[in-house]
Motif scaffolding. Sequence first.
Motif, PDB file in Angstrom:
ATOM      1  N   ARG A 247       4.539   1.603  -1.010  1.00 53.35           N
ATOM      2  CA  ARG A 247       5.518   1.513  -2.068  1.00 53.35           C
ATOM      3  C   ARG A 247       4.823   2.058  -3.285  1.00 53.35           C
ATOM      4  O   ARG A 247       4.156   1.301  -3.798  1.00 53.35           O
ATOM      5  CB  ARG A 247       6.304   0.529  -2.048  1.00 53.35           C
TER       6      ARG A 247
ATOM      7  N   VAL B 174      -9.275 -11.792  -8.171  1.00 52.37           N
ATOM      8  CA  VAL B 174      -8.089 -11.161  -7.935  1.00 52.37           C
ATOM      9  C   VAL B 174      -8.095  -9.869  -7.686  1.00 52.37           C
ATOM     10  O   VAL B 174      -7.559  -9.304  -6.717  1.00 52.37           O
ATOM     11  CB  VAL B 174      -7.005 -11.259  -9.034  1.00 52.37           C
ATOM     12  N   MET B 175      -9.014  -9.197  -8.483  1.00 54.36           N
ATOM     13  CA  MET B 175      -9.226  -7.776  -8.049  1.00 54.36           C
ATOM     14  C   MET B 175     -10.564  -7.280  -7.542  1.00 54.36           C
ATOM     15  O   MET B 175     -11.014  -6.263  -7.532  1.00 54.36           O
ATOM     16  CB  MET B 175      -9.219  -7.166  -9.461  1.00 54.36           C
TER      17      MET B 175
ATOM     18  N   GLN C 261       5.188   2.728  -7.069  1.00 56.92           N
ATOM     19  CA  GLN C 261       6.227   1.963  -8.114  1.00 56.92           C
ATOM     20  C   GLN C 261       5.175   1.611  -9.467  1.00 56.92           C
ATOM     21  O   GLN C 261       4.277   0.776  -9.248  1.00 56.92           O
ATOM     22  CB  GLN C 261       6.758   0.638  -7.521  1.00 56.92           C
ATOM     23  N   GLY C 262       5.328   2.099 -10.491  1.00 53.29           N
ATOM     24  CA  GLY C 262       4.603   2.059 -11.675  1.00 53.29           C
ATOM     25  C   GLY C 262       3.282   2.623 -11.641  1.00 53.29           C
ATOM     26  O   GLY C 262       2.862   3.145 -10.552  1.00 53.29           O
TER      27      GLY C 262
ATOM     28  N   ILE D 291      -0.099  -1.979  -4.729  1.00 50.50           N
ATOM     29  CA  ILE D 291      -1.261  -2.826  -4.587  1.00 50.50           C
ATOM     30  C   ILE D 291      -2.217  -2.671  -5.945  1.00 50.50           C
ATOM     31  O   ILE D 291      -2.959  -3.809  -6.069  1.00 50.50           O
ATOM     32  CB  ILE D 291      -1.994  -2.538  -3.231  1.00 50.50           C
ATOM     33  N   VAL D 292      -1.947  -1.849  -6.656  1.00 47.97           N
ATOM     34  CA  VAL D 292      -2.821  -1.625  -7.832  1.00 47.97           C
ATOM     35  C   VAL D 292      -2.424  -2.881  -8.899  1.00 47.97           C
ATOM     36  O   VAL D 292      -3.496  -3.090  -9.532  1.00 47.97           O
ATOM     37  CB  VAL D 292      -2.660  -0.321  -8.682  1.00 47.97           C
ATOM     38  N   HIS D 293      -1.337  -3.332  -8.742  1.00 50.00           N
ATOM     39  CA  HIS D 293      -0.866  -4.388  -9.927  1.00 50.00           C
ATOM     40  C   HIS D 293      -1.588  -5.604  -9.671  1.00 50.00           C
ATOM     41  O   HIS D 293      -1.354  -6.238  -8.525  1.00 50.00           O
ATOM     42  CB  HIS D 293       0.654  -4.450 -10.119  1.00 50.00           C
ATOM     43  N   PRO D 294      -2.193  -6.152 -10.662  1.00 47.12           N
ATOM     44  CA  PRO D 294      -2.792  -7.632 -10.427  1.00 47.12           C
ATOM     45  C   PRO D 294      -1.887  -8.580 -10.077  1.00 47.12           C
ATOM     46  O   PRO D 294      -2.486  -9.240  -9.042  1.00 47.12           O
ATOM     47  CB  PRO D 294      -3.158  -7.965 -11.879  1.00 47.12           C
ATOM     48  N   ASP D 295      -0.383  -8.575 -10.159  1.00 45.77           N
ATOM     49  CA  ASP D 295       0.386  -9.791  -9.923  1.00 45.77           C
ATOM     50  C   ASP D 295       0.667  -9.697  -8.497  1.00 45.77           C
ATOM     51  O   ASP D 295       0.882 -10.447  -7.766  1.00 45.77           O
ATOM     52  CB  ASP D 295       1.666 -10.104 -10.677  1.00 45.77           C
TER      53      ASP D 295
ATOM     54  N   SER E 220      -0.612 -13.713 -15.158  1.00 44.98           N
ATOM     55  CA  SER E 220       0.731 -13.800 -16.057  1.00 44.98           C
ATOM     56  C   SER E 220       1.719 -14.679 -15.172  1.00 44.98           C
ATOM     57  O   SER E 220       2.446 -15.317 -15.856  1.00 44.98           O
ATOM     58  CB  SER E 220       1.180 -12.267 -15.701  1.00 44.98           C
TER      59      SER E 220
ATOM     60  N   LYS F  50       0.838  -1.234  -0.068  1.00 45.04           N
ATOM     61  CA  LYS F  50      -0.092   0.000  -0.049  1.00 45.04           C
ATOM     62  C   LYS F  50       0.844   1.376  -0.041  1.00 45.04           C
ATOM     63  O   LYS F  50       0.339   2.318  -0.515  1.00 45.04           O
ATOM     64  CB  LYS F  50      -0.919  -0.007   1.212  1.00 45.04           C
TER      65      LYS F  50
ATOM     66  N   ARG G 271      -1.693  -8.359  -6.540  1.00 43.96           N
ATOM     67  CA  ARG G 271      -2.916  -8.749  -5.746  1.00 43.96           C
ATOM     68  C   ARG G 271      -3.022 -10.065  -5.848  1.00 43.96           C
ATOM     69  O   ARG G 271      -3.474 -10.987  -4.764  1.00 43.96           O
ATOM     70  CB  ARG G 271      -4.069  -8.231  -6.647  1.00 43.96           C
ATOM     71  N   ARG G 272      -2.424 -10.875  -6.663  1.00 44.38           N
ATOM     72  CA  ARG G 272      -2.489 -12.498  -6.748  1.00 44.38           C
ATOM     73  C   ARG G 272      -1.751 -12.717  -5.473  1.00 44.38           C
ATOM     74  O   ARG G 272      -2.332 -13.653  -4.926  1.00 44.38           O
ATOM     75  CB  ARG G 272      -1.745 -12.913  -7.962  1.00 44.38           C
TER      76      ARG G 272
ATOM     77  N   ALA H 234       3.846   7.989  -8.675  1.00 43.76           N
ATOM     78  CA  ALA H 234       3.353   6.582  -9.153  1.00 43.76           C
ATOM     79  C   ALA H 234       2.361   6.027  -8.298  1.00 43.76           C
ATOM     80  O   ALA H 234       1.988   6.403  -7.408  1.00 43.76           O
ATOM     81  CB  ALA H 234       4.839   5.727  -9.110  1.00 43.76           C
TER      82      ALA H 234
ATOM     83  N   LEU I   4      11.535   6.855 -12.035  1.00 43.89           N
ATOM     84  CA  LEU I   4      11.487   7.857 -10.816  1.00 43.89           C
ATOM     85  C   LEU I   4      12.816   8.255 -10.558  1.00 43.89           C
ATOM     86  O   LEU I   4      12.967   8.847  -9.416  1.00 43.89           O
ATOM     87  CB  LEU I   4      10.757   6.862  -9.591  1.00 43.89           C
TER      88      LEU I   4
ATOM     89  N   LEU J 266      -3.306  -9.743 -16.873  1.00 44.88           N
ATOM     90  CA  LEU J 266      -2.222  -9.639 -15.973  1.00 44.88           C
ATOM     91  C   LEU J 266      -2.358 -10.572 -14.572  1.00 44.88           C
ATOM     92  O   LEU J 266      -1.473 -11.075 -13.826  1.00 44.88           O
ATOM     93  CB  LEU J 266      -1.882  -8.262 -15.686  1.00 44.88           C
ATOM     94  N   SER J 267      -3.584 -10.596 -14.311  1.00 44.05           N
ATOM     95  CA  SER J 267      -3.893 -11.796 -13.275  1.00 44.05           C
ATOM     96  C   SER J 267      -3.454 -13.026 -13.342  1.00 44.05           C
ATOM     97  O   SER J 267      -3.360 -13.862 -12.197  1.00 44.05           O
ATOM     98  CB  SER J 267      -5.412 -11.730 -12.958  1.00 44.05           C
TER      99      SER J 267
ATOM    100  N   VAL K 104      -2.558  -0.588 -14.817  1.00 46.58           N
ATOM    101  CA  VAL K 104      -2.619  -0.676 -16.500  1.00 46.58           C
ATOM    102  C   VAL K 104      -3.992  -0.377 -16.821  1.00 46.58           C
ATOM    103  O   VAL K 104      -3.991   0.238 -18.044  1.00 46.58           O
ATOM    104  CB  VAL K 104      -2.396  -2.251 -16.616  1.00 46.58           C
ATOM    105  N   THR K 105      -4.794   0.154 -15.884  1.00 47.40           N
ATOM    106  CA  THR K 105      -6.013   0.481 -16.278  1.00 47.40           C
ATOM    107  C   THR K 105      -6.195   1.818 -16.092  1.00 47.40           C
ATOM    108  O   THR K 105      -7.534   2.553 -16.034  1.00 47.40           O
ATOM    109  CB  THR K 105      -7.361  -0.321 -15.420  1.00 47.40           C
TER     110      THR K 105
ATOM    111  N   ASP L 285      10.709   0.652 -11.127  1.00 48.39           N
ATOM    112  CA  ASP L 285      10.053   1.847 -11.832  1.00 48.39           C
ATOM    113  C   ASP L 285      11.204   2.914 -11.998  1.00 48.39           C
ATOM    114  O   ASP L 285      11.123   3.819 -11.140  1.00 48.39           O
ATOM    115  CB  ASP L 285       8.680   2.098 -11.235  1.00 48.39           C
TER     116      ASP L 285
END
Lengths: 592, 592
Positions: free
Chosen positions: A319, B584-585, A321-322, A339-343, B515, A317, A345-346, A335, B174, B512-513, A325-326, B171
């Motif tokens: 850090r 996942v999301m 970084q990046g 936690i926004v990144h699907p992987d 990947s 929550k 989340r997985r 950035a 930055l 991406l979920s 994608v949506t 990333d």
Amino acid sequence: MPSYTAPIKDMQFVLHDLLNVAADSTPGYSDLDAEFTGAVLEEAGKVASEVLSPLNVVGDTEGCVLENGVVRTPTGFKEAFEEIKQGGWPGIDLPEEFGGQNMPYIMYTAVGETASAANQAFTMYQGLTHGAASAILVHGSDDQKATYLPKMTSCEWTGTMNLTEPHCGTDLGLMRTKAEPQGDGSYKLTGQKIFISSGEHDMADNIIHLVLAKIPGGPEGIKGVSLFIVPKFMVNDDGSLGARNGVSCGAIEEKMGIHGNSTCVMNYEEATGYLLGEEHKGMRAMFTMMNEARIGVGMQGLAQAEVAYQNALIYAKDRLQGRAVTGDENPDGPADPLIVHPDIRRSLMDQKSFVEGGRAFLFWGSKLIDQSHRGGDEAAEGLVSLLTPVIKGFLTDQGYDMTVLAQQIYGGHGYIEEWGMSQFTRDARIAMIYEGANGVQALDLVGRKLAADGGKPIMAFFDMIKSFIKENEGNEALKADFLDPLKEASKHLQASGMYFMQNGMKNPNAALSGSYDFMHLFGHVCLGLMWAQMAKAAMTALEGGASDTSFYKTKIATGRYYMARRLPATAMHLARIETGAETVMALEADQF
Amino acid sequence: MPSYTAPIKDMQFVLHDLLNVAADSTPGYSDLDAEFTGAVLEEAGKVASEVLSPLNVVGDTEGCVLENGVVRTPTGFKEAFEEIKQGGWPGIDLPEEFGGQNMPYIMYTAVGETASAANQAFTMYQGLTHGAASAILVHGSDDQKATYLPKMTSCEWTGTMNLTEPHCGTDLGLMRTKAEPQGDGSYKLTGQKIFISSGEHDMADNIIHLVLAKIPGGPEGIKGVSLFIVPKFMVNDDGSLGARNGVSCGAIEEKMGIHGNSTCVMNYEEATGYLLGEEHKGMRAMFTMMNEARIGVGMQGLAQAEVAYQNALIYAKDRLQGRAVTGDENPDGPADPLIVHPDIRRSLMDQKSFVEGGRAFLFWGSKLIDQSHRGGDEAAEGLVSLLTPVIKGFLTDQGYDMTVLAQQIYGGHGYIEEWGMSQFTRDARIAMIYEGANGVQALDLVGRKLAADGGKPIMAFFDMIKSFIKENEGNEALKADFLDPLKEASKHLQASGMYFMQNGMKNPNAALSGSYDFMHLFGHVCLGLMWAQMAKAAMTALEGGASDTSFYKTKIATGRYYMARRLPATAMHLARIETGAETVMALEADQF
């Protein structure tokens, strides 16, 4: 530095919404209303967060030091141990007559999870004491109980379990430590034991070693092993401490983790010992404690996964970084948070759905222990015996994997010691090994527990699942997401059992080649069952107008994740199992 | 203490029976006959076993020490580094004009595996130098090449790669490190870099840092990053060393493993740097090296699995514990060796089938690098770009898991540091993180490589599998055990790709979920393909009257294990992938 917060709300959910402990007829359970368990857990959580957690890194960094036969524990451990003793935590479930609080074992488990998550190495000092005290409680004479239990219940004296020798771990029949009878009811023990957790330290006035040894002239192998009480300091008749006994710490091991716990080589040189239980029945005496001890180790695996997950979540929550994608989710920042990144989340969902499902499984197992020990319920005894190797093996394997996932979320920061994520992994690793390596758990499960009592326990387990599915088949909200996958996974478990039955008799290797996969398959089905039941409990709470709707909805969503993304592992395990021994045993030893 | 023996026979099998390198038209490959490669590997294996392996535990125990700005490497490292240099190993594949031996990259990989297995932390000093030298080779001016490459090829000077900063890893847009142009073609660099492997040490006269930094006024984010050469000591026109540059090591990190390598915080304070390649094209310059660097890390994962497996096998044959369920196999001894037990076999076969299959995959990837770089083969370039994240992610994840399995075979002895098994696990852990964490590899695979060049590379991959199956469909010995499972697994991979195509456009999270699962599914299919091809090669050798029938039969049996017991994971990964992003999301960040 990592932090820890006891997941009290999740624990209360399991105790009350899922297991409904206060309504259970097991002796002692009627006291366990939500207010009471909440107050106990609140207090335990405070100790865990404020006293134990800050010492976790200290213990890892300093480790234990042996100097002139004395083991010095890390800075702050002694003071923390005093606090734990004063709080009465070590004897929470031990009998009142010896100074305990006589709470059910399920409360010992819940409180233990908080302590172990906060500081596994530290908590082992009381954990081993608890195990040794339980053995004396069950097998000791009245004198022995009176002599040792009050001091061990309070942890003024701590305890140890001495099984392993340099040349034997799993195969204790090879044991060499000897106990010579002295004619006065005492014995002189001579031999070397290794990997003795909490074997020597500076936090207690006395240490009560429980030691397996062979009485000369007894039966060969495992049937000639007896259990002895060997105190570090002799205890006088008035309870005061006497001379130093012939037991000493020869070395402490350098280990991958749990540095704060002293893992000792213990040398017995004509040490005075007293038989605990019957001659040559030492293994039986150990086995009585086995279910509890193994469930306790399963708890450790879960606990490290929980604390690692908590810290991974904080970082995910925090850090930046990046970018999602949506579309940017933190447009004003440089950035988006991880936690926004699907992987990510997985990974977090893998962890979350495991720790919450695993906790339900662990608490359920603890409830079965109570139903068996306190309620004399033989069906519960049979079921928990069956489930114990699964709780131990599955929760520690998966718990370890979860600490690795949590560490991974930190990237390079997870690999350096500064953030503490490496320690969770290193500490969690031991739980897969001690108290019976997980391969031995799988062997116990398939080779012994599955067919125990004519298969009654496993039948009872399948009946539970069938009944649950049947009772709820009209529930549309449960059906597709929970009941159907549970049914499917349960079929895989049944098919595996069937495969073992049909092939194991003519070729035991055909069953044993699949034992490890079976243990994991079983674990997934148990967590699937737990999640289906928790989803139902959460739906019930929502229907009943529970105010914290987000909490219950989160439960259901997390359960859906488990069923959709974790449970499909059962088909893979079945496929592996059904290949039998052929490819596993194809090579001669010298072809490797 | 653990040992290491280079698996030369296995390597030769891959080079010659499987890849048939000597018959390949790639420039330099005609030299690679079995005698030549055997001699090189024999010599490399000797250095690995005798020089590097004995220092592995030393490096772990002593670690690196920073005193007054100087990093002291562990006892013996300096002398070993001299031996490596004198053997000409660091420049084995670098151009002859700079003192290298101009062998193909596949030989660099094979030799590198032996060194890395024996001592990963040590081997990184040359590995990083190799990476930096390769960057200068591709992007440097003639002057830069002449100044740096001869010394770096010999490892008289070592090199580093400086990317990460405290607040940014993945990333890099930055990034804060600045490079101010000085008007004379040089720049002054100021900033802090972290996690710099081999950043400072006492084994080389000079250290050539390659540093990513931003030139003020350039484009925002990742497009404004340039790459610079920053030597520790300035280099005079005559090649002698001048003044100390404004770069220093501020700290070395305490890490989970690879203690023998100095992981440095590097501080740049107006350090003089020289642009390498074009302004603002720093990331592109880094990316040219990326495939090789990532394959090199995949190699590390495999190498730790190999050495851990070797030591697990020794212990499994040596340690007497329990009896075979089918009857005593060592009746004259007190117990049977561990290797008789089916669950120990399962673990050993998991390891063996992974390391041998993984090595084939790794060497194949290296051959593709050669076909691309030396042969100008664009199809090979496309294919290796596609496979690189799989080689990196799959081999390091699975390699790590295998070190955990190997450690487990030792029971408690695997957890204490004395036996060295813990170190393999701790060292292997980093490979999942650096050079792009494995989640980033999965993202690269699904988000970029899969659709690259209109999907040509992935189509070419599927065509390879289809052709192989078609060519051999009449081969009854291959069909059921190899071709059918390969076909099935390949279908799962295709179905996953199809799922991504059909769902990824409208919801990128749906792709991406999955990947990470896709990366593993892909890896299993690659190892399945390798095993099918190796089985065929082994059968061909047997039909051709090869004398060492046991070796080839063992290959086939090991391959059958992989196909039967490991490949079924593909169905699970597909099932997970096809659940998409929904579970996942499902949660909002504050629901966690």
